[in-house]
Motif scaffolding. Structure first.
Motif, PDB file in Angstrom:
ATOM      1  N   GLY A  22       0.819  -1.205   0.000  1.00 34.37           N
ATOM      2  CA  GLY A  22       0.000   0.000   0.000  1.00 34.37           C
ATOM      3  C   GLY A  22       0.855   1.257   0.000  1.00 34.37           C
ATOM      4  O   GLY A  22       0.577   2.221  -0.728  1.00 34.37           O
ATOM      5  N   TYR A  23       1.900   1.261   0.801  1.00 32.58           N
ATOM      6  CA  TYR A  23       2.809   2.412   0.881  1.00 32.58           C
ATOM      7  C   TYR A  23       3.502   2.627  -0.465  1.00 32.58           C
ATOM      8  O   TYR A  23       3.515   3.733  -1.008  1.00 32.58           O
ATOM      9  CB  TYR A  23       3.853   2.167   1.978  1.00 32.58           C
ATOM     10  CG  TYR A  23       4.701   3.374   2.299  1.00 32.58           C
ATOM     11  CD1 TYR A  23       4.388   4.176   3.392  1.00 32.58           C
ATOM     12  CD2 TYR A  23       5.813   3.707   1.535  1.00 32.58           C
ATOM     13  CE1 TYR A  23       5.166   5.277   3.716  1.00 32.58           C
ATOM     14  CE2 TYR A  23       6.584   4.811   1.833  1.00 32.58           C
ATOM     15  CZ  TYR A  23       6.258   5.594   2.925  1.00 32.58           C
ATOM     16  OH  TYR A  23       7.016   6.698   3.220  1.00 32.58           O
ATOM     17  N   TYR A  24       4.069   1.560  -1.008  1.00 29.60           N
ATOM     18  CA  TYR A  24       4.798   1.645  -2.277  1.00 29.60           C
ATOM     19  C   TYR A  24       3.869   2.073  -3.418  1.00 29.60           C
ATOM     20  O   TYR A  24       4.224   2.929  -4.232  1.00 29.60           O
ATOM     21  CB  TYR A  24       5.451   0.294  -2.584  1.00 29.60           C
ATOM     22  CG  TYR A  24       6.238   0.298  -3.860  1.00 29.60           C
ATOM     23  CD1 TYR A  24       7.521   0.816  -3.904  1.00 29.60           C
ATOM     24  CD2 TYR A  24       5.685  -0.213  -5.033  1.00 29.60           C
ATOM     25  CE1 TYR A  24       8.243   0.835  -5.094  1.00 29.60           C
ATOM     26  CE2 TYR A  24       6.404  -0.208  -6.218  1.00 29.60           C
ATOM     27  CZ  TYR A  24       7.680   0.323  -6.249  1.00 29.60           C
ATOM     28  OH  TYR A  24       8.376   0.343  -7.424  1.00 29.60           O
ATOM     29  N   ALA A  25       2.690   1.485  -3.482  1.00 35.81           N
ATOM     30  CA  ALA A  25       1.741   1.824  -4.550  1.00 35.81           C
ATOM     31  C   ALA A  25       1.299   3.281  -4.438  1.00 35.81           C
ATOM     32  O   ALA A  25       1.175   3.981  -5.460  1.00 35.81           O
ATOM     33  CB  ALA A  25       0.529   0.891  -4.500  1.00 35.81           C
ATOM     34  N   ALA A  26       1.066   3.768  -3.218  1.00 32.72           N
ATOM     35  CA  ALA A  26       0.702   5.183  -3.031  1.00 32.72           C
ATOM     36  C   ALA A  26       1.832   6.078  -3.527  1.00 32.72           C
ATOM     37  O   ALA A  26       1.588   7.106  -4.184  1.00 32.72           O
ATOM     38  CB  ALA A  26       0.385   5.468  -1.570  1.00 32.72           C
ATOM     39  N   ARG A  27       3.059   5.694  -3.226  1.00 35.06           N
ATOM     40  CA  ARG A  27       4.206   6.485  -3.715  1.00 35.06           C
ATOM     41  C   ARG A  27       4.207   6.534  -5.242  1.00 35.06           C
ATOM     42  O   ARG A  27       4.389   7.605  -5.836  1.00 35.06           O
ATOM     43  CB  ARG A  27       5.515   5.897  -3.192  1.00 35.06           C
ATOM     44  CG  ARG A  27       6.723   6.763  -3.583  1.00 35.06           C
ATOM     45  CD  ARG A  27       7.999   6.249  -2.986  1.00 35.06           C
ATOM     46  NE  ARG A  27       8.349   4.998  -3.652  1.00 35.06           N
ATOM     47  CZ  ARG A  27       9.143   4.084  -3.128  1.00 35.06           C
ATOM     48  NH1 ARG A  27       9.644   4.231  -1.924  1.00 35.06           N
ATOM     49  NH2 ARG A  27       9.427   2.996  -3.800  1.00 35.06           N
ATOM     50  N   GLU A  28       3.975   5.412  -5.884  1.00 41.12           N
ATOM     51  CA  GLU A  28       3.903   5.384  -7.354  1.00 41.12           C
ATOM     52  C   GLU A  28       2.797   6.309  -7.871  1.00 41.12           C
ATOM     53  O   GLU A  28       2.989   7.045  -8.839  1.00 41.12           O
ATOM     54  CB  GLU A  28       3.623   3.966  -7.854  1.00 41.12           C
ATOM     55  CG  GLU A  28       4.776   3.030  -7.786  1.00 41.12           C
ATOM     56  CD  GLU A  28       4.426   1.656  -8.360  1.00 41.12           C
ATOM     57  OE1 GLU A  28       3.240   1.396  -8.693  1.00 41.12           O
ATOM     58  OE2 GLU A  28       5.351   0.833  -8.463  1.00 41.12           O
ATOM     59  N   LEU A  29       1.635   6.249  -7.234  1.00 41.16           N
ATOM     60  CA  LEU A  29       0.496   7.061  -7.676  1.00 41.16           C
ATOM     61  C   LEU A  29       0.765   8.549  -7.523  1.00 41.16           C
ATOM     62  O   LEU A  29       0.339   9.353  -8.353  1.00 41.16           O
ATOM     63  CB  LEU A  29      -0.771   6.661  -6.916  1.00 41.16           C
ATOM     64  CG  LEU A  29      -1.329   5.281  -7.260  1.00 41.16           C
ATOM     65  CD1 LEU A  29      -2.356   4.843  -6.233  1.00 41.16           C
ATOM     66  CD2 LEU A  29      -1.915   5.274  -8.671  1.00 41.16           C
ATOM     67  N   PHE A  30       1.477   8.927  -6.476  1.00 43.32           N
ATOM     68  CA  PHE A  30       1.755  10.342  -6.263  1.00 43.32           C
ATOM     69  C   PHE A  30       2.961  10.840  -7.040  1.00 43.32           C
ATOM     70  O   PHE A  30       3.260  12.033  -7.038  1.00 43.32           O
ATOM     71  CB  PHE A  30       1.841  10.671  -4.771  1.00 43.32           C
ATOM     72  CG  PHE A  30       0.476  10.929  -4.214  1.00 43.32           C
ATOM     73  CD1 PHE A  30      -0.059  12.204  -4.223  1.00 43.32           C
ATOM     74  CD2 PHE A  30      -0.307   9.891  -3.756  1.00 43.32           C
ATOM     75  CE1 PHE A  30      -1.348  12.435  -3.775  1.00 43.32           C
ATOM     76  CE2 PHE A  30      -1.591  10.108  -3.298  1.00 43.32           C
ATOM     77  CZ  PHE A  30      -2.116  11.391  -3.309  1.00 43.32           C
ATOM     78  N   GLU A  31       3.624   9.943  -7.768  1.00 41.99           N
ATOM     79  CA  GLU A  31       4.651  10.353  -8.714  1.00 41.99           C
ATOM     80  C   GLU A  31       4.046  10.682 -10.076  1.00 41.99           C
ATOM     81  O   GLU A  31       4.711  11.263 -10.929  1.00 41.99           O
ATOM     82  CB  GLU A  31       5.720   9.267  -8.845  1.00 41.99           C
ATOM     83  CG  GLU A  31       6.588   9.151  -7.608  1.00 41.99           C
ATOM     84  CD  GLU A  31       7.546   7.974  -7.657  1.00 41.99           C
ATOM     85  OE1 GLU A  31       7.429   7.120  -8.563  1.00 41.99           O
ATOM     86  OE2 GLU A  31       8.416   7.906  -6.774  1.00 41.99           O
ATOM     87  N   LEU A  32       2.778  10.338 -10.273  1.00 42.00           N
ATOM     88  CA  LEU A  32       2.097  10.650 -11.525  1.00 42.00           C
ATOM     89  C   LEU A  32       1.925  12.157 -11.665  1.00 42.00           C
ATOM     90  O   LEU A  32       1.778  12.881 -10.683  1.00 42.00           O
ATOM     91  CB  LEU A  32       0.711   9.989 -11.567  1.00 42.00           C
ATOM     92  CG  LEU A  32       0.663   8.465 -11.592  1.00 42.00           C
ATOM     93  CD1 LEU A  32      -0.779   7.980 -11.443  1.00 42.00           C
ATOM     94  CD2 LEU A  32       1.283   7.937 -12.880  1.00 42.00           C
ATOM     95  N   ARG A  33       1.906  12.617 -12.886  1.00 38.28           N
ATOM     96  CA  ARG A  33       1.696  14.047 -13.156  1.00 38.28           C
ATOM     97  C   ARG A  33       0.352  14.520 -12.609  1.00 38.28           C
ATOM     98  O   ARG A  33       0.215  15.628 -12.124  1.00 38.28           O
ATOM     99  CB  ARG A  33       1.781  14.281 -14.660  1.00 38.28           C
ATOM    100  CG  ARG A  33       1.613  15.704 -15.051  1.00 38.28           C
ATOM    101  CD  ARG A  33       1.700  15.859 -16.559  1.00 38.28           C
ATOM    102  NE  ARG A  33       1.540  17.254 -16.869  1.00 38.28           N
ATOM    103  CZ  ARG A  33       2.351  17.938 -17.630  1.00 38.28           C
ATOM    104  NH1 ARG A  33       3.395  17.338 -18.160  1.00 38.28           N
ATOM    105  NH2 ARG A  33       2.124  19.197 -17.867  1.00 38.28           N
ATOM    106  N   ASN A  34      -0.651  13.645 -12.716  1.00 33.99           N
ATOM    107  CA  ASN A  34      -1.994  13.959 -12.233  1.00 33.99           C
ATOM    108  C   ASN A  34      -2.420  12.864 -11.247  1.00 33.99           C
ATOM    109  O   ASN A  34      -3.070  11.903 -11.626  1.00 33.99           O
ATOM    110  CB  ASN A  34      -2.963  14.046 -13.419  1.00 33.99           C
ATOM    111  CG  ASN A  34      -4.307  14.591 -13.037  1.00 33.99           C
ATOM    112  OD1 ASN A  34      -4.507  15.104 -11.946  1.00 33.99           O
ATOM    113  ND2 ASN A  34      -5.259  14.463 -13.953  1.00 33.99           N
TER     114      ASN A  34
END
Length: 182
Positions: A67-79
């Protein structure tokens, strides 16, 4: 079994009704439950005319670390997303931890929903889908009693879920663009 698809549908629909359209899904792959919860999420988006965005779907392990890692990936997105539906409360707790580390406010910057309505969800004041453990236990006892009396049991007993609203979901004001990006 729990009606996983309907529970995921209800959770995602709650987010849509609060104005969210960039709704991520963090789930677990390689099992029937994860697949059903993903399908419920996708069905709710489609029903409400929200085009599913594959960049917002992360599937791997049912763990806090994931969950932590996936959230980090999602917040690296431009949007990045404005809301996340997690396929269990453990994954959701990883999202909550990520947000705490990055000063992303729940629910002001990100709404988060879990699944299972565990003590973790209660402790984090996390909206979640309840699997209604009392009804599950009752169905198991009824089926066992039938077997002991020589009767036949249904091949499948589906237990309905319910959405439990807590403080982790808010109306979508605008997309988050700030502090959490790396």
């Amino acid at each position: 079994v729990t009606d996983d698809s309907a529970g995921a549908f209800a959770a995602t629909e709650q987010l849509i009704q609060r104005g969210h359209t960039r709704i991520a899904h963090i789930g677990n792959e390689y099992d029937f439950t994860g697949e059903q919860r993903l399908n419920g999420y996708l069905d709710a988006l489609r029903k409400h005319g929200v085009r599913p965005d594959r960049s917002l779907i992360r599937m791997r392990y049912p763990s806090r670390e994931w969950g932590y890692y996936a959230a980090r990936e999602l917040f690296e997105l431009r949007n990045p997303p404005t809301a996340v539906f997690c396929s269990n409360d453990t994954i959701a707790s990883g999202v909550v931890n990520f947000c705490a580390d990055r000063q992303i406010r729940i629910p002001a910057d990100l709404s988060v929903v879990g699944f299972s309505n565990t003590q973790t969800a209660e402790h984090l004041n996390l909206s979640s889908v309840s699997q209604n453990s009392d009804r599950i236990a009752g169905a198991i006892c009824s089926n066992l009693e039938l077997l002991l009396k020589g009767g036949s049991v249904p091949l499948l007993t589906v237990i309905p879920t319910s959405y439990i609203s807590r403080a982790s979901v808010a109306d979508c004001a605008k997309p988050f663009r700030g502090r959490g990006r790396t």
